[in-house]
Design a protein around this motif. Structure first.
Motif, PDB file in Angstrom:
ATOM      1  N   GLY A  99      39.993  50.182  49.555  1.00 53.40           N
ATOM      2  CA  GLY A  99      39.276  49.750  48.362  1.00 53.40           C
ATOM      3  C   GLY A  99      39.952  48.653  47.570  1.00 53.40           C
ATOM      4  O   GLY A  99      39.656  48.486  46.389  1.00 53.40           O
ATOM      5  N   LEU A 100      40.852  47.924  48.177  1.00 54.03           N
ATOM      6  CA  LEU A 100      41.602  46.914  47.444  1.00 54.03           C
ATOM      7  C   LEU A 100      40.904  45.557  47.389  1.00 54.03           C
ATOM      8  O   LEU A 100      41.353  44.675  46.662  1.00 54.03           O
ATOM      9  CB  LEU A 100      42.998  46.762  48.047  1.00 54.03           C
ATOM     10  N   ASP A 101      39.821  45.394  48.141  1.00 57.70           N
ATOM     11  CA  ASP A 101      39.090  44.131  48.041  1.00 57.70           C
ATOM     12  C   ASP A 101      38.297  44.115  46.737  1.00 57.70           C
ATOM     13  O   ASP A 101      37.960  45.163  46.178  1.00 57.70           O
ATOM     14  CB  ASP A 101      38.169  43.943  49.255  1.00 57.70           C
ATOM     15  N   ILE A 102      38.030  42.943  46.222  1.00 57.06           N
ATOM     16  CA  ILE A 102      37.447  42.800  44.884  1.00 57.06           C
ATOM     17  C   ILE A 102      36.087  43.481  44.742  1.00 57.06           C
ATOM     18  O   ILE A 102      35.866  44.212  43.761  1.00 57.06           O
ATOM     19  CB  ILE A 102      37.400  41.315  44.467  1.00 57.06           C
ATOM     20  N   PRO A 103      35.139  43.307  45.674  1.00 55.50           N
ATOM     21  CA  PRO A 103      33.840  43.974  45.485  1.00 55.50           C
ATOM     22  C   PRO A 103      33.954  45.501  45.436  1.00 55.50           C
ATOM     23  O   PRO A 103      33.315  46.146  44.605  1.00 55.50           O
ATOM     24  CB  PRO A 103      33.023  43.529  46.706  1.00 55.50           C
TER      25      PRO A 103
END
Length: 127
Positions: A99-103
């Motif tokens: 879950g570290l990507d921006i979206p």
């Protein structure tokens, strides 16, 4: 030597163009709710200690705890507790490297905000 020409510039130009991001707001909100939980805890502990001291002192503490101020503190404490709990779960998810990507991070931020409000309403209705 030639004299330098000074250009008038704002002291903090980044503050004029910076747009707060949801991830930064939720991070700040996590810290605020963590500290805000102390207020509700202190009110509840004071109420319990007043019950142990005397009936007169308990009547005073009970009047404060059941007043609009006490209701507001306990309502906001319930919201802060739910928000802080959900944000903790989100950080556990982050610690797993997911879950570290921006979206995804923004979706999780909205899930914490909306989920805490929904869980607070359910708590107030049930209690």
């Amino acid at each position: 030597m030639a004299e330098a020409k000074r250009v008038e510039r704002p002291l903090s130009p980044h503050l004029q163009i910076y747009r707060p991001q949801l991830t930064s707001i939720t991070s700040i909100l996590t810290r605020i709710t963590g500290n805000g939980l102390i207020v509700g805890t202190l009110l509840a502990v004071w109420w319990l200690l007043a019950a142990a001291v005397s009936p007169e002192y308990f009547a005073y503490a009970n009047a404060v705890a059941t007043s609009w101020f006490g209701d507001l503190v306990f309502f906001l404490s319930a919201w802060a507790l739910w928000y802080h709990y959900l944000a903790g779960l989100r950080h556990l998810y982050y610690d797993a490297g997911k879950g570290l990507d921006i979206p995804t991070a923004e979706k999780l931020g909205w899930a914490c905000v909306i989920g805490s409000v929904v869980l607070t309403v359910i708590t107030v209705i049930l209690v």
